[in-house]
Design an enzyme around this catalytic site. Structure first.
Site, PDB file in Angstrom:
ATOM      1  N   GLU A 268       0.836  -1.212   0.000  1.00 30.23           N
ATOM      2  CA  GLU A 268       0.000   0.000   0.000  1.00 30.23           C
ATOM      3  C   GLU A 268       0.867   1.257   0.000  1.00 30.23           C
ATOM      4  O   GLU A 268       0.566   2.230  -0.696  1.00 30.23           O
ATOM      5  CB  GLU A 268      -0.947   0.022   1.202  1.00 30.23           C
ATOM      6  CG  GLU A 268      -1.966  -1.113   1.228  1.00 30.23           C
ATOM      7  CD  GLU A 268      -3.088  -0.961   0.198  1.00 30.23           C
ATOM      8  OE1 GLU A 268      -3.123   0.040  -0.514  1.00 30.23           O
ATOM      9  OE2 GLU A 268      -3.921  -1.887   0.116  1.00 30.23           O
ATOM     10  N   ARG A 272       0.543   3.755  -3.143  1.00 31.59           N
ATOM     11  CA  ARG A 272      -0.100   5.050  -2.864  1.00 31.59           C
ATOM     12  C   ARG A 272       0.932   6.148  -2.633  1.00 31.59           C
ATOM     13  O   ARG A 272       0.815   7.238  -3.176  1.00 31.59           O
ATOM     14  CB  ARG A 272      -0.994   4.954  -1.624  1.00 31.59           C
ATOM     15  CG  ARG A 272      -2.090   3.925  -1.791  1.00 31.59           C
ATOM     16  CD  ARG A 272      -3.123   4.033  -0.692  1.00 31.59           C
ATOM     17  NE  ARG A 272      -3.879   2.792  -0.593  1.00 31.59           N
ATOM     18  CZ  ARG A 272      -5.135   2.698  -0.208  1.00 31.59           C
ATOM     19  NH1 ARG A 272      -5.813   3.762   0.121  1.00 31.59           N
ATOM     20  NH2 ARG A 272      -5.742   1.528  -0.139  1.00 31.59           N
ATOM     21  N   ASP A 401      -4.642  -9.760  -8.417  1.00 30.31           N
ATOM     22  CA  ASP A 401      -4.869  -8.765  -9.484  1.00 30.31           C
ATOM     23  C   ASP A 401      -3.673  -7.993 -10.040  1.00 30.31           C
ATOM     24  O   ASP A 401      -3.260  -8.193 -11.193  1.00 30.31           O
ATOM     25  CB  ASP A 401      -5.967  -7.765  -9.046  1.00 30.31           C
ATOM     26  CG  ASP A 401      -5.792  -7.198  -7.632  1.00 30.31           C
ATOM     27  OD1 ASP A 401      -4.729  -7.406  -7.047  1.00 30.31           O
ATOM     28  OD2 ASP A 401      -6.737  -6.547  -7.143  1.00 30.31           O
ATOM     29  N   GLU A 535     -12.423   0.295  -9.942  1.00 29.88           N
ATOM     30  CA  GLU A 535     -12.049  -0.653 -11.012  1.00 29.88           C
ATOM     31  C   GLU A 535     -12.978  -0.662 -12.223  1.00 29.88           C
ATOM     32  O   GLU A 535     -12.524  -0.805 -13.360  1.00 29.88           O
ATOM     33  CB  GLU A 535     -11.928  -2.078 -10.439  1.00 29.88           C
ATOM     34  CG  GLU A 535     -10.764  -2.282  -9.477  1.00 29.88           C
ATOM     35  CD  GLU A 535     -10.985  -1.699  -8.091  1.00 29.88           C
ATOM     36  OE1 GLU A 535     -12.163  -1.410  -7.749  1.00 29.88           O
ATOM     37  OE2 GLU A 535     -10.004  -1.514  -7.349  1.00 29.88           O
TER      38      GLU A 535
HETATM   39  C1  DMJ Z   1      -6.520   0.463  -4.880  1.00 33.95           C
HETATM   40  O1  DMJ Z   1      -5.785   0.799  -3.769  1.00 33.95           O
HETATM   41  C2  DMJ Z   1      -5.642  -0.146  -5.931  1.00 33.95           C
HETATM   42  O2  DMJ Z   1      -6.309  -0.081  -7.122  1.00 33.95           O
HETATM   43  C3  DMJ Z   1      -5.271  -1.557  -5.646  1.00 33.95           C
HETATM   44  O3  DMJ Z   1      -4.568  -2.169  -6.697  1.00 33.95           O
HETATM   45  C4  DMJ Z   1      -6.457  -2.419  -5.291  1.00 33.95           C
HETATM   46  N1  DMJ Z   1      -7.635  -1.700  -5.076  1.00 33.95           N
HETATM   47  C5  DMJ Z   1      -7.669  -0.427  -4.479  1.00 33.95           C
HETATM   48  C6  DMJ Z   1      -8.985   0.271  -4.758  1.00 33.95           C
HETATM   49  O4  DMJ Z   1     -10.056  -0.548  -4.884  1.00 33.95           O
END
Ligand code: DMJ
Length: 643
Positions: A268, A272, A401, A535
């Site tokens: 994260e 971010r 993902d 998404e």
């Molecule tokens: C985000 O922090 C990013 O897209 C991450 O890859 C997974 N999903 C969250 C938002 O849904």
């Protein structure tokens, strides 16, 4: 022993003395005296030991110096022109002359040690005469010095690197007044989200828009790192909200500090914070963002100190101690976490000229390449101690993902030169198509989850990003299947739109099923929430860029209206707990990704394609745009020294 090393000892013992003193005041002086006496005794014992060691231990230097390999650094160089033979920094002379020199040298050293010890003893005596407050003040001064030194080290100037081609960082204003109006509406929503965070949650990680106060979760650790500020910066920039951008920059400059005793999620923080700071740097050219990104990256590196080099999920920013989530299968690290570092880490190596970041992510890739994959699929769990897979679960949604996303994007951001990444992506997608993608009875294409040899016919909101990924990867696909992948992207976009359209609020649930007569609908109560996720809108935007089919703007506008109607509150935007209920309750969280991703993708959907064109920019998984590095090879850094 030098005087400063006595200080911590004094500092540690004094509070204990005080405790005694307050309980038994009349013993205070006695305790102080015996304390000093013990200290002096220890000191003299230590000095005697040092003398003994110096005279009686064998001279190991004769045997060991050449083994160190550091002799050029450790032993001062001698001028070889004066008749000696220089051997690894050590000088060899004739025997008699040599013995005499040796005795002289020993005598000199003995005198020096004696003088040092006497000085240390004097200093120690002086220290013990001082009051507790004086000693504490000295300890504090020493500590401050160390902190200053560390800060100096941290702010070492970074090398100058050629900035990649930064095309399309402004503008994108559509000519059509209707589209312009929609775009302005989205900008207004951004302003509402930002202003409320500014007012009620400033410096906190996120906002509680109903309670009107700061909010955080364990992914950010226990300190206020201003996650929303960092995540929102590039969205503010492209929307032309420059005053807000500057406010954010100022906060980051003055307050964003990573030397905190806080355990954060490596993934994260990378997507971010590092992604957000790097994007803000590239867009604005402000050095502060680059410097902060590099400082933070340095704090994440200890997470890679595992037997395999697969990083821990969490790391303490101060101590560097790492560990994994308690819920993960058999102490495993998570595929979507350790597999979603590549883009940011390659940029870090590019900008610093330091290959350490690049090497870390390439090591992960090499390790994954060597492993057996059940049915060609990558399980979500990998144990960082043993290097073995945990449970054989595979997902293109949560836990898996963005690993697939980053394989494709590694190739794209290398200007399509990282063909190894492209091959891994192609192989993975083929296996996914074969084992996880199905059509429902009603004709909806969905991506299920593989759990121990069985396909679960359920798709997550998170999985909906894959529509955009298939479209993005269409060009350059194996066997020229571009049309096929674009079609697959369109089918996923359609399914995900259905998951929104079949709800009361026209907002998508967290997960939806294709089983027992149910199609694209959430069944369990705890899967009916919508937390402002991006998404589905992300996929609409990619599909729009590649097809210009107006239905994607139409679907994007439906989502915009639903968010504004059901998630907007006077203190910002909130997630809702049940998208099938006509009177939804709020979860009272304005997620940082709402500003980073959801509103950015919506804004881009109603902008012209020349704003952040996909030939020049690759979006990280948190929608932070990073420029394509037009280099012949991703191993090359921007620093000419590494070319
Ligand atoms: C985000 O922090 C990013 O897209 C991450 O890859 C997974 N999903 C969250 C938002 O849904």
């Amino acid at each position: 022993m030098s005087a400063p090393s006595l200080l911590p000892l004094a500092g540690r013992r004094l509070p204990a003395l005080n405790l005694g003193a307050s309980s038994f005041p009349h013993h205070r002086a006695t305790l102080r005296l015996s304390e000093k006496f013990i200290l002096l005794l220890i000191l003299s014992a230590f000095i005697t030991l040092c003398f003994g060691a110096f005279f009686f231990l064998p001279d190991s230097s004769k045997h060991k110096r050449f083994d160190l390999g550091l002799e050029d650094v450790l032993i001062p160089h001698v001028d070889t022109s004066k008749g000696g033979k220089h051997l690894g920094g050590f000088l060899i002379h004739g025997q008699g002359h040599d013995e005499h020199r040796h005795r002289e040298e020993e005598e000199r050293l003995r005198n020096k040690i004696r003088a040092d010890h006497e000085k240390a003893l004097e200093e120690a005596k002086e220290k013990l005469k001082k009051s507790r407050d004086e000693i504490q003040a000295e300890i504090q001064t020493e500590k401050n010095k160390v902190v200053q030194e560390l800060k100096k080290k941290d702010s070492k100037p970074l090398p100058l690197v050629p900035l990649p081609n930064l095309i399309g960082i402004n503008g994108g204003e559509p000519a059509d007044p209707d589209i312009r109006e929609k775009r302005n509406k989205i900008k207004e929503m951004m302003k509402h989200a930002w202003d409320n965070y500014r007012q009620y949650g400033w410096g906190h990680n996120e906002l509680k828009p109903i309670a009107r106060k700061g909010h955080s979760t364990n992914i950010f650790g226990n300190s206020q790192m201003g996650a929303t500020i960092v995540d929102a910066l590039d969205t503010l920039y492209i929307m032309g909200l420059h005053d807000e951008f500057r406010e954010g920059q100022e906060w980051i400059d003055k307050n964003l500090d990573f030397s905190v005793n806080s355990e954060v999620s490596v993934f994260e923080v990378n997507i971010r914070f590092i992604g957000g700071l790097l994007a803000a740097y590239y867009l604005s050219g402000q050095e502060v963002f680059k410097i902060k990104a590099v400082q933070l990256a340095g704090k994440l590196l200890p997470a890679f100190n595992t037997p395999t080099g697969i990083p821990w999920a969490m790391v303490n920013l101060k101590s560097g101690v790492g560990r994994n989530w308690g819920w993960a299968s058999a102490g495993s690290s998570i595929l979507a976490e350790f597999g979603t570092l590549h883009m940011e880490f390659v940029h870090l190596s590019y900008l610093t000229g330091d290959p350490v970041y690049y090497n870390k992510v390439m090591h992960i890739r090499k390790l994954l390449q060597k492993m057996d994959r059940p049915n060609g699929l990558y399980p979500n769990y990998l144990n960082p101690r043993t290097g073995r897979w945990g449970q054989h679960h595979t997902s293109v949604g949560g836990l898996g993902d963005s690993f697939y996303e980053y394989l494709l994007k590694a190739w794209l951001m290398s200007d399509k030169t990282d063909t190894e990444a492209r091959k891994m992506y192609d192989d993975a997608i083929e296996a996914i198509e074969k084992h996880l993608i199905r059509k429902s009875n009603g004709g909806l294409t969905f991506i299920g989850e593989w759990k121990n040899g069985h396909l679960e016919r359920k798709m997550g909101h998170l999985t909906c990003f894959a529509g955009g990924m298939f479209a993005l990867g269409a060009d350059g696909s194996r066997d020229d299947k571009a049309g096929h992948y674009l079609q697959l992207g369109a089918e996923i976009a359609h399914t995900c739109h259905e998951s929104y359209d079949r709800t009361t609020l026209k907002l998508g649930p967290e997960a939806f099923k294709f089983d027992g007569g149910v199609e694209a609908v959430a069944v369990r109560q705890n899967e009916k929430y919508y937390i402002l996720r991006p998404e589905v809108i992300e996929t609409y935007w990619y599909m729009w860029r590649f097809t210009h089919d107006p239905k994607y703007r139409q679907w994007g506008w439906e989502a915009t209206q639903a968010i504004d109607k059901y998630c907007r509150v006077s203190g910002g935007f909130s997630g809702v707990k049940d998208v099938y209920s006509s009177s939804p309750t709020y979860d009272d969280v304005q997620q940082s990704f709402f500003l980073a991703e959801t509103l950015k993708y919506l804004y881009l959907l109603f902008s012209n394609d020349d704003l952040l064109p996909l030939d020049n920019w690759v979006f990280n998984t948190e929608a932070h745009p990073l420029p394509v590095l037009h280099l012949a090879n991703t191993t090359l850094s921007g620093n000419p020294a590494y070319r």
